[in-house]
Motif scaffolding. Sequence first.
Motif, PDB file in Angstrom:
ATOM      1  N   GLY A 124     -38.332  64.507  71.708  1.00 51.78           N
ATOM      2  CA  GLY A 124     -39.498  64.020  72.453  1.00 51.78           C
ATOM      3  C   GLY A 124     -39.746  64.784  73.740  1.00 51.78           C
ATOM      4  N   PRO A 125     -38.735  64.887  74.621  1.00 53.60           N
ATOM      5  CA  PRO A 125     -38.945  65.637  75.873  1.00 53.60           C
ATOM      6  C   PRO A 125     -39.332  67.097  75.652  1.00 53.60           C
ATOM      7  CG  PRO A 125     -36.974  64.291  76.024  1.00 53.60           C
ATOM      8  CD  PRO A 125     -37.443  64.190  74.613  1.00 53.60           C
ATOM      9  N   VAL A 126     -38.752  67.750  74.645  1.00 54.93           N
ATOM     10  CA  VAL A 126     -39.058  69.159  74.412  1.00 54.93           C
ATOM     11  C   VAL A 126     -40.478  69.321  73.856  1.00 54.93           C
ATOM     12  CG1 VAL A 126     -38.415  71.201  73.069  1.00 54.93           C
ATOM     13  CG2 VAL A 126     -36.640  69.800  74.134  1.00 54.93           C
ATOM     14  N   ALA A 127     -40.894  68.425  72.969  1.00 58.00           N
ATOM     15  CA  ALA A 127     -42.281  68.470  72.485  1.00 58.00           C
ATOM     16  C   ALA A 127     -43.250  68.190  73.624  1.00 58.00           C
ATOM     17  CB  ALA A 127     -42.472  67.458  71.356  1.00 58.00           C
ATOM     18  N   LEU A 128     -42.858  67.299  74.526  1.00 59.96           N
ATOM     19  CA  LEU A 128     -43.708  66.977  75.671  1.00 59.96           C
ATOM     20  C   LEU A 128     -43.877  68.185  76.590  1.00 59.96           C
ATOM     21  CD1 LEU A 128     -45.311  64.889  77.257  1.00 59.96           C
ATOM     22  CD2 LEU A 128     -43.165  64.139  78.334  1.00 59.96           C
ATOM     23  N   LEU A 129     -42.845  69.004  76.703  1.00 58.38           N
ATOM     24  CA  LEU A 129     -42.938  70.219  77.515  1.00 58.38           C
ATOM     25  C   LEU A 129     -44.106  71.091  77.058  1.00 58.38           C
ATOM     26  CD1 LEU A 129     -39.246  71.443  77.905  1.00 58.38           C
ATOM     27  CD2 LEU A 129     -40.829  70.887  79.749  1.00 58.38           C
ATOM     28  N   ALA A 130     -44.180  71.313  75.755  1.00 58.35           N
ATOM     29  CA  ALA A 130     -45.262  72.136  75.215  1.00 58.35           C
ATOM     30  C   ALA A 130     -46.616  71.470  75.439  1.00 58.35           C
ATOM     31  CB  ALA A 130     -45.038  72.391  73.731  1.00 58.35           C
ATOM     32  N   ALA A 131     -46.668  70.164  75.251  1.00 62.70           N
ATOM     33  CA  ALA A 131     -47.930  69.447  75.425  1.00 62.70           C
ATOM     34  C   ALA A 131     -48.420  69.534  76.863  1.00 62.70           C
ATOM     35  CB  ALA A 131     -47.754  67.989  75.008  1.00 62.70           C
ATOM     36  N   LEU A 132     -47.508  69.421  77.828  1.00 62.88           N
ATOM     37  CA  LEU A 132     -47.891  69.503  79.236  1.00 62.88           C
ATOM     38  C   LEU A 132     -48.487  70.860  79.581  1.00 62.88           C
ATOM     39  CD1 LEU A 132     -44.871  67.693  80.940  1.00 62.88           C
ATOM     40  CD2 LEU A 132     -47.230  66.851  80.773  1.00 62.88           C
ATOM     41  N   ARG A 133     -47.981  71.926  78.918  1.00 54.86           N
ATOM     42  CA  ARG A 133     -48.483  73.277  79.219  1.00 54.86           C
ATOM     43  C   ARG A 133     -49.915  73.468  78.729  1.00 54.86           C
ATOM     44  NH1 ARG A 133     -46.459  75.080  83.273  1.00 54.86           N
ATOM     45  NH2 ARG A 133     -47.457  77.073  82.738  1.00 54.86           N
ATOM     46  N   THR A 134     -50.422  72.569  77.897  1.00 50.11           N
ATOM     47  CA  THR A 134     -51.790  72.700  77.376  1.00 50.11           C
ATOM     48  C   THR A 134     -52.783  71.840  78.146  1.00 50.11           C
ATOM     49  OG1 THR A 134     -51.520  70.901  75.754  1.00 50.11           O
ATOM     50  CG2 THR A 134     -50.853  73.124  75.070  1.00 50.11           C
ATOM     51  N   ALA A 135     -52.312  71.098  79.138  1.00 48.69           N
ATOM     52  CA  ALA A 135     -53.195  70.214  79.894  1.00 48.69           C
ATOM     53  C   ALA A 135     -54.203  71.026  80.703  1.00 48.69           C
ATOM     54  CB  ALA A 135     -52.379  69.313  80.818  1.00 48.69           C
ATOM     55  N   ALA A 136     -55.404  70.484  80.874  1.00 50.88           N
ATOM     56  CA  ALA A 136     -56.443  71.177  81.633  1.00 50.88           C
ATOM     57  C   ALA A 136     -56.153  71.137  83.132  1.00 50.88           C
ATOM     58  CB  ALA A 136     -57.804  70.545  81.340  1.00 50.88           C
ATOM     59  N   ASP A 137     -55.543  70.076  83.589  1.00 50.21           N
ATOM     60  CA  ASP A 137     -55.230  69.906  85.010  1.00 50.21           C
ATOM     61  C   ASP A 137     -53.958  70.686  85.358  1.00 50.21           C
ATOM     62  OD1 ASP A 137     -54.453  68.994  87.569  1.00 50.21           O
ATOM     63  OD2 ASP A 137     -55.426  67.051  87.223  1.00 50.21           O
TER      64      ASP A 137
ATOM     65  N   ARG B  97     -52.051  70.467  87.898  1.00 49.75           N
ATOM     66  CA  ARG B  97     -50.971  69.601  88.396  1.00 49.75           C
ATOM     67  C   ARG B  97     -50.182  68.985  87.261  1.00 49.75           C
ATOM     68  NH1 ARG B  97     -54.790  65.975  92.099  1.00 49.75           N
ATOM     69  NH2 ARG B  97     -55.975  66.232  90.167  1.00 49.75           N
ATOM     70  N   VAL B  98     -50.866  68.658  86.174  1.00 47.16           N
ATOM     71  CA  VAL B  98     -50.168  68.113  85.005  1.00 47.16           C
ATOM     72  C   VAL B  98     -49.323  69.200  84.340  1.00 47.16           C
ATOM     73  CG1 VAL B  98     -50.471  67.059  82.726  1.00 47.16           C
ATOM     74  CG2 VAL B  98     -51.959  66.382  84.626  1.00 47.16           C
ATOM     75  N   ARG B  99     -49.862  70.410  84.260  1.00 45.49           N
ATOM     76  CA  ARG B  99     -49.093  71.506  83.652  1.00 45.49           C
ATOM     77  C   ARG B  99     -47.787  71.745  84.393  1.00 45.49           C
ATOM     78  NH1 ARG B  99     -54.150  74.060  83.454  1.00 45.49           N
ATOM     79  NH2 ARG B  99     -53.568  75.504  85.121  1.00 45.49           N
ATOM     80  N   TRP B 100     -47.816  71.656  85.704  1.00 43.24           N
ATOM     81  CA  TRP B 100     -46.610  71.927  86.479  1.00 43.24           C
ATOM     82  C   TRP B 100     -45.576  70.818  86.366  1.00 43.24           C
ATOM     83  CZ3 TRP B 100     -44.872  76.338  87.942  1.00 43.24           C
ATOM     84  CH2 TRP B 100     -45.755  77.395  88.151  1.00 43.24           C
ATOM     85  N   LEU B 101     -45.945  69.675  85.804  1.00 42.86           N
ATOM     86  CA  LEU B 101     -44.948  68.627  85.544  1.00 42.86           C
ATOM     87  C   LEU B 101     -43.910  69.096  84.530  1.00 42.86           C
ATOM     88  CD1 LEU B 101     -47.141  65.387  85.351  1.00 42.86           C
ATOM     89  CD2 LEU B 101     -45.550  66.056  87.175  1.00 42.86           C
ATOM     90  N   SER B 102     -44.264  70.148  83.762  1.00 41.28           N
ATOM     91  CA  SER B 102     -43.310  70.675  82.780  1.00 41.28           C
ATOM     92  C   SER B 102     -42.097  71.298  83.462  1.00 41.28           C
ATOM     93  CB  SER B 102     -43.994  71.723  81.892  1.00 41.28           C
ATOM     94  OG  SER B 102     -44.443  72.826  82.661  1.00 41.28           O
ATOM     95  N   VAL B 103     -42.248  71.750  84.701  1.00 40.23           N
ATOM     96  CA  VAL B 103     -41.131  72.404  85.396  1.00 40.23           C
ATOM     97  C   VAL B 103     -40.007  71.410  85.696  1.00 40.23           C
ATOM     98  CG1 VAL B 103     -40.425  73.688  87.441  1.00 40.23           C
ATOM     99  CG2 VAL B 103     -42.613  74.211  86.332  1.00 40.23           C
TER     100      VAL B 103
END
Length: 315
Positions: free
Chosen positions: A86-99, A101-107
Amino acid sequence: MFVGHAALAFALVASVALARGWDADRVFAVGLLAGGFAALPDVDIAYAVVGVAGVAGGDALTLASAFWSTGNVVHRAVTHSLVLAGPVALLAALRTAADARVRWLSVPLALLVVGAVGAVSGALGTVVTLLFVLGAVALGEVVARQTTLTARQVFAAGLVGLVTHPFGDLLTGEPPAVFYPFEATLVGERLALSTDPTLHLLGAFGVELATVWAAVIVGCVAAGLRPTTAVRPRATLGAGYAASIALIPAPTLDLSYPFVFSVLGVGALGLRPRIRFENARRPSIGPPDWLPALVTGLSAITVAWLAYTVVYVLL
């Protein structure tokens, strides 16, 4: 089962996308993403390079033995965990966000995953998890730049790929640590298709062929192609592979390489170049048509596997 993992995930996710009425481009995009995630857990086998480097100059079987004995030190553990899927799939999903700030939550999420594994498994686990996490981020970046898939769709496809992978390993090796870092065990022993080790290997190979066929069929349906019309009669020549039963050792999980590599070589029957005689003196030679080459080659391998299995059983 490297190819089988990706083929199964592609077939599952792409067929759902087809059923939902998606166009071909999006079907292939989400299917290939799922296949990429299904292959990603085997990034842990990269550690096997250490073992191969230590026996440089050995024969093929020695190198193969060193590859797996070293790779299995960490193989089917961290990257095969349903807990981390789940967390690893979420990492990829966060990188596709338009915002942004949301993309950087992957870090921080990536650091949390790597740090947690490092605390449990030490330096080697940390390195493997870092490769795993970077692979997921890379898949997310490719999707964000090349497709119109949403973050939710990326997460779902990634989760399917990561969750299905461990179960594909139950036929071919030590059962994965699906609840890592917890000690709980879902399946304690490899699933046996037969008490005869050769029939078990042939059965496992047949399962993988079935997943590849499923992916090819779903892909053809999405593209509006008919694979049955692309098979060339020369695929039946694969039956001659049965004669190899007198030339190579009976395959088992411990000695599968001579069989696997040689039977896959039968797929070359699909690779016939296109030759056109535009004039008597200068024929035009081009690459083979990809669909007949793929379907004919896969059919030849299937015929070869079936013929070998029948002869083995009868003898």
